[in-house]
Design a protein around this motif. Structure first.
Motif, PDB file in Angstrom:
ATOM      1  N   ALA A 271       0.957  -1.482  -0.063  1.00 35.15           N
ATOM      2  CA  ALA A 271       0.190  -0.260  -0.057  1.00 35.15           C
ATOM      3  C   ALA A 271       0.910   1.362   0.305  1.00 35.15           C
ATOM      4  CB  ALA A 271      -0.652  -0.113   1.221  1.00 35.15           C
ATOM      5  N   ARG A 272       1.849   1.134   0.577  1.00 38.21           N
ATOM      6  CA  ARG A 272       3.146   2.470   0.327  1.00 38.21           C
ATOM      7  C   ARG A 272       3.338   1.681  -0.552  1.00 38.21           C
ATOM      8  NH1 ARG A 272       3.976   0.474   5.940  1.00 38.21           N
ATOM      9  NH2 ARG A 272       6.130  -1.022   5.054  1.00 38.21           N
ATOM     10  N   GLU A 273       3.845   1.915  -1.347  1.00 39.86           N
ATOM     11  CA  GLU A 273       4.635   1.183  -2.832  1.00 39.86           C
ATOM     12  C   GLU A 273       3.479   2.183  -3.392  1.00 39.86           C
ATOM     13  OE1 GLU A 273       6.104  -2.280  -3.632  1.00 39.86           O
ATOM     14  OE2 GLU A 273       8.475  -2.016  -2.482  1.00 39.86           O
ATOM     15  N   TYR A 274       2.348   1.684  -3.560  1.00 42.41           N
ATOM     16  CA  TYR A 274       1.187   2.415  -4.364  1.00 42.41           C
ATOM     17  C   TYR A 274       0.889   4.044  -4.241  1.00 42.41           C
ATOM     18  CZ  TYR A 274      -3.428   2.648  -5.968  1.00 42.41           C
ATOM     19  OH  TYR A 274      -4.144   3.407  -7.024  1.00 42.41           O
ATOM     20  N   ILE A 275       1.250   3.945  -2.760  1.00 40.81           N
ATOM     21  CA  ILE A 275       0.933   5.650  -2.791  1.00 40.81           C
ATOM     22  C   ILE A 275       2.648   6.482  -3.685  1.00 40.81           C
ATOM     23  CG2 ILE A 275       0.918   7.198  -1.096  1.00 40.81           C
ATOM     24  CD1 ILE A 275      -0.504   5.226   0.738  1.00 40.81           C
ATOM     25  N   ALA A 276       3.039   6.057  -2.956  1.00 41.95           N
ATOM     26  CA  ALA A 276       4.335   7.034  -3.574  1.00 41.95           C
ATOM     27  C   ALA A 276       4.668   6.818  -5.088  1.00 41.95           C
ATOM     28  CB  ALA A 276       5.571   6.201  -2.678  1.00 41.95           C
ATOM     29  N   GLU A 277       3.726   5.508  -5.871  1.00 43.43           N
ATOM     30  CA  GLU A 277       3.581   5.469  -7.126  1.00 43.43           C
ATOM     31  C   GLU A 277       3.093   5.750  -8.050  1.00 43.43           C
ATOM     32  OE1 GLU A 277       4.654   0.982  -8.603  1.00 43.43           O
ATOM     33  OE2 GLU A 277       6.336   1.523  -6.869  1.00 43.43           O
ATOM     34  N   SER A 278       1.727   6.288  -7.472  1.00 43.15           N
ATOM     35  CA  SER A 278       0.312   6.450  -8.223  1.00 43.15           C
ATOM     36  C   SER A 278       0.502   8.199  -7.526  1.00 43.15           C
ATOM     37  CB  SER A 278      -0.742   5.845  -7.836  1.00 43.15           C
ATOM     38  OG  SER A 278      -0.821   6.657  -6.109  1.00 43.15           O
ATOM     39  N   LYS A 279       0.667   8.453  -6.370  1.00 47.91           N
ATOM     40  CA  LYS A 279       0.339   9.762  -6.090  1.00 47.91           C
ATOM     41  C   LYS A 279      -1.303  10.286  -6.026  1.00 47.91           C
ATOM     42  CE  LYS A 279       4.276  11.381  -6.460  1.00 47.91           C
ATOM     43  NZ  LYS A 279       5.475  10.688  -4.493  1.00 47.91           N
ATOM     44  N   ASP A 280      -2.349   8.645  -6.050  1.00 48.24           N
ATOM     45  CA  ASP A 280      -3.188   8.900  -6.017  1.00 48.24           C
ATOM     46  C   ASP A 280      -3.920   9.046  -4.955  1.00 48.24           C
ATOM     47  OD1 ASP A 280      -4.189   8.810  -9.189  1.00 48.24           O
ATOM     48  OD2 ASP A 280      -4.859   6.798  -8.748  1.00 48.24           O
ATOM     49  N   ALA A 281      -3.443   8.898  -4.137  1.00 48.70           N
ATOM     50  CA  ALA A 281      -3.538   9.334  -2.175  1.00 48.70           C
ATOM     51  C   ALA A 281      -2.658   9.163  -1.072  1.00 48.70           C
ATOM     52  CB  ALA A 281      -4.250   7.355  -1.873  1.00 48.70           C
ATOM     53  N   ALA A 282      -2.707   9.696  -0.372  1.00 49.27           N
ATOM     54  CA  ALA A 282      -1.918  11.039   0.460  1.00 49.27           C
ATOM     55  C   ALA A 282      -1.808   9.898   2.173  1.00 49.27           C
ATOM     56  CB  ALA A 282      -2.127  11.634   1.283  1.00 49.27           C
ATOM     57  N   SER A 283      -2.482   8.596   2.096  1.00 49.12           N
ATOM     58  CA  SER A 283      -2.550   7.516   3.346  1.00 49.12           C
ATOM     59  C   SER A 283      -3.822   6.520   3.059  1.00 49.12           C
ATOM     60  CB  SER A 283      -2.863   8.858   4.398  1.00 49.12           C
ATOM     61  OG  SER A 283      -4.568   8.323   4.227  1.00 49.12           O
ATOM     62  N   TYR A 284      -3.571   6.022   3.037  1.00 43.58           N
ATOM     63  CA  TYR A 284      -3.753   4.274   3.714  1.00 43.58           C
ATOM     64  C   TYR A 284      -4.334   3.622   4.733  1.00 43.58           C
ATOM     65  CZ  TYR A 284       0.293   1.375   5.358  1.00 43.58           C
ATOM     66  OH  TYR A 284       1.222   1.403   6.549  1.00 43.58           O
ATOM     67  N   VAL A 285      -6.114   3.028   4.911  1.00 43.85           N
ATOM     68  CA  VAL A 285      -5.719   2.114   5.683  1.00 43.85           C
ATOM     69  C   VAL A 285      -6.328   0.439   6.004  1.00 43.85           C
ATOM     70  CG1 VAL A 285      -8.440   2.991   5.064  1.00 43.85           C
ATOM     71  CG2 VAL A 285      -7.732   2.493   7.764  1.00 43.85           C
ATOM     72  N   LEU A 286      -5.477  -0.449   6.250  1.00 46.96           N
ATOM     73  CA  LEU A 286      -6.477  -1.295   6.270  1.00 46.96           C
ATOM     74  C   LEU A 286      -7.251  -2.559   6.816  1.00 46.96           C
ATOM     75  CD1 LEU A 286      -2.964  -3.761   6.347  1.00 46.96           C
ATOM     76  CD2 LEU A 286      -3.665  -2.751   4.271  1.00 46.96           C
ATOM     77  N   ILE A 287      -8.596  -3.083   6.019  1.00 47.49           N
ATOM     78  CA  ILE A 287     -10.198  -2.796   7.220  1.00 47.49           C
ATOM     79  C   ILE A 287      -9.822  -3.990   6.756  1.00 47.49           C
ATOM     80  CG2 ILE A 287     -10.777  -1.052   7.362  1.00 47.49           C
ATOM     81  CD1 ILE A 287     -12.553  -1.429   5.273  1.00 47.49           C
ATOM     82  N   ASN A 288     -10.784  -5.030   7.490  1.00 45.36           N
ATOM     83  CA  ASN A 288     -11.156  -6.477   7.426  1.00 45.36           C
ATOM     84  C   ASN A 288     -12.449  -6.166   7.024  1.00 45.36           C
ATOM     85  OD1 ASN A 288      -9.936  -7.216  10.125  1.00 45.36           O
ATOM     86  ND2 ASN A 288      -9.165  -8.904   8.256  1.00 45.36           N
ATOM     87  N   ARG A 289     -13.166  -7.721   5.632  1.00 48.32           N
ATOM     88  CA  ARG A 289     -14.707  -7.274   5.717  1.00 48.32           C
ATOM     89  C   ARG A 289     -15.810  -7.027   6.614  1.00 48.32           C
ATOM     90  NH1 ARG A 289     -15.182 -12.679   2.734  1.00 48.32           N
ATOM     91  NH2 ARG A 289     -14.288 -12.961   4.527  1.00 48.32           N
ATOM     92  N   LEU A 290     -15.885  -6.066   6.296  1.00 45.75           N
ATOM     93  CA  LEU A 290     -17.457  -5.955   7.404  1.00 45.75           C
ATOM     94  C   LEU A 290     -17.916  -7.500   8.087  1.00 45.75           C
ATOM     95  CD1 LEU A 290     -19.560  -4.132   8.752  1.00 45.75           C
ATOM     96  CD2 LEU A 290     -20.838  -3.890   7.250  1.00 45.75           C
TER      97      LEU A 290
END
Length: 78
Positions: A54-73
């Motif tokens: 997720a951190r790599e995706y954020i660094a490469e894409s610039k689409d998001a500034a942060s991330y959150v990991l969640i489980n299915r409801l």
């Protein structure tokens, strides 16, 4: 470019709005792996791999500034 990882069941970039109307783009990653160390089957290495991706995706894409990991409801404790 969409986020994809074998441990992620779904992922999407959402806009979060703060109390003072600040907006931030957040990558929300849904997974079935236990994320809480107190949960049965928790594996720190798997959580770290997903977080790293997720951190790599954020660094490469610039689409998001942060991330959150969640489980299915449906996996949340009742």
């Amino acid at each position: 470019m969409a986020f994809a990882h074998p441990l992620a069941r779904a992922a999407k970039v959402w806009t979060a709005q703060g109390a003072n109307d600040n907006e931030q783009r957040v990558l929300v990653v849904v997974t079935t792996i236990p994320l809480d160390p107190a949960q049965k089957g928790y594996k720190k290495a798997l959580v770290e791999k997903l977080a790293h991706a997720a951190r790599e995706y954020i660094a490469e894409s610039k689409d998001a500034a942060s991330y959150v990991l969640i489980n299915r409801l449906r996996d949340w404790a009742r």
